[in-house]
Design a protein around this motif. Structure first.
Motif, PDB file in Angstrom:
ATOM      1  N   ASP A 131       0.808  -1.217   0.000  1.00  0.00           N
ATOM      2  CA  ASP A 131       0.000   0.000   0.000  1.00  0.00           C
ATOM      3  C   ASP A 131       0.848   1.278   0.000  1.00  0.00           C
ATOM      4  OD1 ASP A 131      -2.346  -1.493   0.077  1.00  0.00           O
ATOM      5  OD2 ASP A 131      -2.292  -1.626   2.275  1.00  0.00           O
ATOM      6  N   SER A 190       2.427   4.585  -0.937  1.00  0.00           N
ATOM      7  CA  SER A 190       2.076   5.609  -1.921  1.00  0.00           C
ATOM      8  C   SER A 190       3.303   5.952  -2.752  1.00  0.00           C
ATOM      9  CB  SER A 190       1.577   6.869  -1.217  1.00  0.00           C
ATOM     10  OG  SER A 190       2.636   7.506  -0.517  1.00  0.00           O
ATOM     11  N   ASP A 216      -0.410   5.359 -13.477  1.00  0.00           N
ATOM     12  CA  ASP A 216      -0.258   4.442 -12.349  1.00  0.00           C
ATOM     13  C   ASP A 216      -1.625   4.138 -11.739  1.00  0.00           C
ATOM     14  OD1 ASP A 216       0.310   3.108 -10.035  1.00  0.00           O
ATOM     15  OD2 ASP A 216       1.744   4.562  -9.263  1.00  0.00           O
ATOM     16  N   LYS A 274      -2.398   2.763  -9.064  1.00  0.00           N
ATOM     17  CA  LYS A 274      -2.423   2.919  -7.615  1.00  0.00           C
ATOM     18  C   LYS A 274      -2.509   4.389  -7.183  1.00  0.00           C
ATOM     19  CE  LYS A 274       0.508  -1.142  -6.751  1.00  0.00           C
ATOM     20  NZ  LYS A 274       1.768  -1.592  -6.107  1.00  0.00           N
ATOM     21  N   SER A 321      -4.193   8.115  -7.231  1.00  0.00           N
ATOM     22  CA  SER A 321      -5.508   8.704  -7.481  1.00  0.00           C
ATOM     23  C   SER A 321      -5.522  10.226  -7.399  1.00  0.00           C
ATOM     24  CB  SER A 321      -6.525   8.149  -6.475  1.00  0.00           C
ATOM     25  OG  SER A 321      -6.122   8.454  -5.145  1.00  0.00           O
TER      26      SER A 321
END
Length: 207
Positions: free
Chosen positions: A80, A82, A143, A145, A147
């Protein structure tokens, strides 16, 4: 594009960069010509330009590595984490290793002085900052992942790192203790990345 060719080509490129760096550090970047670099390295001007697109790249030849490092860090992050946190870890790893790209390498002051004395090299660094910002924005935009706002995040990350790096260079050139400079560098990196991370989260939440 530069010809990075076979092993012999890589050796030639390294030799040219080494000779050029010696000349630049001894006499100043703006006072050395490509013809002089070529003669000192025992090659032609054509050979120099087959390996380096610009005169500035003879001294700043490690800069393109940054794009690959950033791209790989973003693409290969796990779990997870970032993108911002991953790039923070990359920057901190550079600092820990005293990597030449961190500005904390023990022998880098002569090059720093050469760079800061040359308008052409300063302009090249500014142009490269924009190039890496563009590359990072494009990477974040694709990407799955990520946002947030890719363009804004890339701009904030590059500006944050540049601010830390400039202060580190200033302190190095002022002769400050390297251990103190390295500690402050890491602290400022964390504060800079915290600011970007929190700003990105707030922006994404309000979008």
């Amino acid at each position: 594009m530069p010809n990075r060719g076979d092993r012999g080509g890589a050796k030639t490129r390294a030799r040219i960069a080494e000779v050029a760096s010696e000349l630049f550090l001894e006499r100043g970047f703006d006072d050395v010509t490509i013809a002089e670099v070529a003669a000192a390295a025992g090659v032609s001007k054509v050979t120099v330009f087959s390996h380096f697109e610009r005169k500035e790249d003879l001294l700043l030849d490690r800069l393109p590595d940054v794009v690959d490092i950033v791209r790989t860090a973003v693409r290969e992050r796990t779990g997870d984490s970032s993108a911002v946190e991953t790039l923070r870890r990359t920057a901190l790893a550079f600092a820990e290793e005293r990597h030449v790209l961190s500005g904390l390498n023990g022998d880098i002051e002569p090059m720093m002085r050469t760079v800061t004395a040359s308008p052409a090299l300063i302009a090249r660094l500014r142009a490269f900052a924009y190039e890496i910002e563009t590359e990072l924005a494009a990477e974040l935009a694709t990407d799955p992942k990520f946002s947030g706002d890719s363009t804004l995040t890339a701009a904030l990350l590059v500006a944050a790192y540049r601010t830390v790096a400039v202060e580190t260079v200033r302190r190095r050139l002022d002769g400050d203790d390297l251990t103190d400079v390295a500690t402050a560098h890491r602290q400022r990196l964390n504060r800079a990345f915290d600011a970007v991370e929190h700003g990105v989260h707030r922006t994404a939440a309000s979008a």
